[in-house]
Design a protein around this motif. Structure first.
Motif, mmCIF file in Angstrom:
data_model
loop_
_atom_site.group_PDB
_atom_site.id
_atom_site.type_symbol
_atom_site.label_atom_id
_atom_site.label_comp_id
_atom_site.label_asym_id
_atom_site.label_seq_id
_atom_site.Cartn_x
_atom_site.Cartn_y
_atom_site.Cartn_z
ATOM 1 N N LYS A 201 0.296 -6.132 -0.402
ATOM 2 C CA LYS A 201 -1.097 -5.695 -0.446
ATOM 3 C C LYS A 201 -2.054 -6.866 -0.349
ATOM 4 O O LYS A 201 -1.772 -7.959 -0.817
ATOM 5 C CB LYS A 201 -1.372 -4.928 -1.745
ATOM 6 C CG LYS A 201 -0.678 -3.589 -1.808
ATOM 7 C CD LYS A 201 -1.141 -2.800 -3.019
ATOM 8 C CE LYS A 201 -0.520 -1.406 -2.975
ATOM 9 N NZ LYS A 201 -1.103 -0.547 -3.991
ATOM 10 N N ASP A 202 -3.195 -6.565 0.232
ATOM 11 C CA ASP A 202 -4.333 -7.475 0.272
ATOM 12 C C ASP A 202 -5.382 -6.808 -0.605
ATOM 13 O O ASP A 202 -6.102 -5.921 -0.154
ATOM 14 C CB ASP A 202 -4.832 -7.648 1.699
ATOM 15 C CG ASP A 202 -5.994 -8.623 1.797
ATOM 16 O OD1 ASP A 202 -6.333 -9.265 0.788
ATOM 17 O OD2 ASP A 202 -6.563 -8.746 2.902
ATOM 18 N N GLY A 203 -5.407 -7.182 -1.878
ATOM 19 C CA GLY A 203 -6.254 -6.477 -2.840
ATOM 20 C C GLY A 203 -5.709 -5.081 -3.044
ATOM 21 O O GLY A 203 -4.543 -4.901 -3.386
ATOM 22 N N ALA A 204 -6.527 -4.070 -2.789
ATOM 23 C CA ALA A 204 -6.092 -2.681 -2.938
ATOM 24 C C ALA A 204 -5.552 -2.107 -1.632
ATOM 25 O O ALA A 204 -5.004 -1.012 -1.617
ATOM 26 C CB ALA A 204 -7.264 -1.827 -3.425
ATOM 27 N N THR A 205 -5.674 -2.854 -0.546
ATOM 28 C CA THR A 205 -5.243 -2.376 0.764
ATOM 29 C C THR A 205 -3.775 -2.714 1.010
ATOM 30 O O THR A 205 -3.384 -3.874 0.923
ATOM 31 C CB THR A 205 -6.092 -3.017 1.882
ATOM 32 O OG1 THR A 205 -7.464 -2.736 1.629
ATOM 33 C CG2 THR A 205 -5.709 -2.480 3.247
ATOM 34 N N THR A 206 -2.975 -1.707 1.320
ATOM 35 C CA THR A 206 -1.576 -1.934 1.643
ATOM 36 C C THR A 206 -1.481 -2.488 3.057
ATOM 37 O O THR A 206 -1.940 -1.873 4.010
ATOM 38 C CB THR A 206 -0.752 -0.633 1.527
ATOM 39 O OG1 THR A 206 -0.828 -0.169 0.186
ATOM 40 C CG2 THR A 206 0.698 -0.861 1.909
ATOM 41 N N VAL A 207 -0.880 -3.660 3.162
ATOM 42 C CA VAL A 207 -0.724 -4.336 4.448
ATOM 43 C C VAL A 207 0.645 -4.021 5.038
ATOM 44 O O VAL A 207 0.813 -3.947 6.247
ATOM 45 C CB VAL A 207 -0.877 -5.862 4.269
ATOM 46 C CG1 VAL A 207 -0.659 -6.600 5.571
ATOM 47 C CG2 VAL A 207 -2.220 -6.198 3.684
ATOM 48 N N PHE A 208 1.635 -3.825 4.155
ATOM 49 C CA PHE A 208 2.994 -3.549 4.608
ATOM 50 C C PHE A 208 3.709 -2.692 3.575
ATOM 51 O O PHE A 208 3.582 -2.915 2.376
ATOM 52 C CB PHE A 208 3.774 -4.851 4.795
ATOM 53 C CG PHE A 208 5.207 -4.637 5.182
ATOM 54 C CD1 PHE A 208 5.558 -4.369 6.494
ATOM 55 C CD2 PHE A 208 6.208 -4.686 4.232
ATOM 56 C CE1 PHE A 208 6.870 -4.162 6.854
ATOM 57 C CE2 PHE A 208 7.527 -4.479 4.585
ATOM 58 C CZ PHE A 208 7.863 -4.217 5.890
ATOM 59 N N ASN A 209 4.459 -1.721 4.076
ATOM 60 C CA ASN A 209 5.270 -0.861 3.221
ATOM 61 C C ASN A 209 6.593 -0.675 3.948
ATOM 62 O O ASN A 209 6.624 -0.103 5.029
ATOM 63 C CB ASN A 209 4.575 0.478 2.986
ATOM 64 C CG ASN A 209 5.271 1.331 1.956
ATOM 65 O OD1 ASN A 209 6.477 1.184 1.733
ATOM 66 N ND2 ASN A 209 4.524 2.209 1.340
ATOM 67 N N ALA A 210 7.677 -1.158 3.348
ATOM 68 C CA ALA A 210 8.979 -1.143 4.020
ATOM 69 C C ALA A 210 9.738 0.158 3.855
ATOM 70 O O ALA A 210 10.877 0.249 4.271
ATOM 71 C CB ALA A 210 9.846 -2.296 3.515
ATOM 72 N N SER A 211 9.111 1.181 3.257
ATOM 73 C CA SER A 211 9.843 2.438 3.132
ATOM 74 C C SER A 211 10.103 2.976 4.523
ATOM 75 O O SER A 211 9.280 2.852 5.419
ATOM 76 C CB SER A 211 9.064 3.461 2.306
ATOM 77 O OG SER A 211 7.871 3.819 2.956
ATOM 78 N N PRO A 212 11.294 3.557 4.714
ATOM 79 C CA PRO A 212 11.651 4.018 6.055
ATOM 80 C C PRO A 212 10.727 5.127 6.539
ATOM 81 O O PRO A 212 10.319 5.989 5.774
ATOM 82 C CB PRO A 212 13.079 4.538 5.904
ATOM 83 C CG PRO A 212 13.399 4.521 4.468
ATOM 84 C CD PRO A 212 12.314 3.819 3.734
ATOM 85 N N ILE A 213 10.429 5.059 7.805
ATOM 86 C CA ILE A 213 9.621 6.099 8.436
ATOM 87 C C ILE A 213 10.596 7.113 9.004
ATOM 88 O O ILE A 213 11.457 6.767 9.796
ATOM 89 C CB ILE A 213 8.736 5.519 9.548
ATOM 90 C CG1 ILE A 213 7.771 4.500 8.964
ATOM 91 C CG2 ILE A 213 8.005 6.615 10.294
ATOM 92 C CD1 ILE A 213 7.009 3.721 10.005
ATOM 93 N N VAL A 214 10.485 8.337 8.580
ATOM 94 C CA VAL A 214 11.392 9.374 9.047
ATOM 95 C C VAL A 214 10.751 10.078 10.229
ATOM 96 O O VAL A 214 9.650 10.614 10.130
ATOM 97 C CB VAL A 214 11.705 10.384 7.927
ATOM 98 C CG1 VAL A 214 12.608 11.485 8.440
ATOM 99 C CG2 VAL A 214 12.307 9.679 6.743
ATOM 100 N N LYS A 215 11.450 10.057 11.343
ATOM 101 C CA LYS A 215 10.975 10.737 12.539
ATOM 102 C C LYS A 215 11.964 11.851 12.844
ATOM 103 O O LYS A 215 13.139 11.594 13.053
ATOM 104 C CB LYS A 215 10.898 9.777 13.725
ATOM 105 C CG LYS A 215 9.859 8.700 13.552
ATOM 106 C CD LYS A 215 9.821 7.808 14.769
ATOM 107 C CE LYS A 215 8.796 6.713 14.579
ATOM 108 N NZ LYS A 215 8.745 5.819 15.718
ATOM 109 N N THR A 216 11.481 13.079 12.872
ATOM 110 C CA THR A 216 12.346 14.206 13.166
ATOM 111 C C THR A 216 12.376 14.405 14.666
ATOM 112 O O THR A 216 11.346 14.602 15.295
ATOM 113 C CB THR A 216 11.813 15.480 12.469
ATOM 114 O OG1 THR A 216 11.677 15.198 11.085
ATOM 115 C CG2 THR A 216 12.746 16.638 12.685
ATOM 116 N N THR A 217 13.576 14.318 15.219
ATOM 117 C CA THR A 217 13.722 14.494 16.657
ATOM 118 C C THR A 217 14.992 15.286 16.933
ATOM 119 O O THR A 217 15.844 15.444 16.083
ATOM 120 C CB THR A 217 13.842 13.142 17.377
ATOM 121 O OG1 THR A 217 14.980 12.460 16.867
ATOM 122 C CG2 THR A 217 12.607 12.298 17.188
ATOM 123 N N GLY A 218 15.110 15.773 18.147
ATOM 124 C CA GLY A 218 16.339 16.409 18.582
ATOM 125 C C GLY A 218 16.708 17.629 17.780
ATOM 126 O O GLY A 218 15.872 18.355 17.256
#
Length: 188
Positions: free
Chosen positions: A137-154
């Motif tokens: 975070k940069d102060g209260a702003t999240t700059v990076f979050n490593a939680s996986p992004i789930v993309k539903t496909t197929g």
């Protein structure tokens, strides 16, 4: 191993971009590029090469385009990255072991996290790790979050609505056909 290296390098990647100022050219300066080059490198352990995911590096590049990193900031961050890579390479694991963040002792994990936090502090960021996710975070702003992004496909996508719609269309068409036939709308 991948997670440890990724956590450390991700922290550094996102730390560096928070430097004050904006790049007038809209391109990475030489110091930002040096950090990207180091982050794009590999760490070898047990015959496997580990790299920071391309998505993380691209995120760092995009952020670097909004700042103007100094040489001192770049060198300090690169020092933390190299120290973390050396720490990972120095660990001893039996051949064939799959190495990830949970493979390390708690002392090594703490040291890697401390390196990531120090790298983040260089550009005024804070790094936290909750046991499964890295957040910068940069102060209260999240700059990076490593939680996986789930993309539903197929085939794993929820097809309930499509099947229900297709079923309704077939019933309506069937009913229309029956009504048309009974009304003798079809000509022989």
């Amino acid at each position: 191993m991948k997670k440890v290296f990724a956590v450390l390098l991700t922290a550094v990647l996102l730390l560096v971009p928070c430097a004050v100022g904006a790049s007038a050219e809209g391109a990475l300066n030489e110091y930002e590029q040096q950090v990207i080059d180091v982050l794009s490198g590999t760490v070898s352990k047990n015959g496997s090469d580990f790299q920071i995911p391309v998505e993380y590096i691209n995120q760092a590049k995009a952020y670097f385009l909004t700042i103007d990193m100094t040489e001192a900031q770049s060198q300090e961050i690169i020092g933390y990255i190299n120290e973390g890579a050396e720490l990972v390479e120095a660990q001893d694991f039996p051949a064939g072991t799959t190495v990830n963040f949970s493979s390390f002792s708690s002392a090594v994990k703490q040291e890697l996290l401390a390196l990531g936090q120090s790298a983040c502090e260089v550009v005024g960021l804070t790094l936290t790790y909750d046991g499964s996710n890295v957040v910068i975070k940069d102060g209260a702003t999240t700059v990076f979050n490593a939680s996986p992004i789930v993309k539903t496909t197929g085939a794993s996508a929820d097809m309930t609505a499509a099947v229900a719609t297709a079923g309704i269309v077939l019933v309506v068409l069937g009913a229309a056909f029956i009504v048309a036939k009974k009304a003798r709308l079809f000509v022989k």
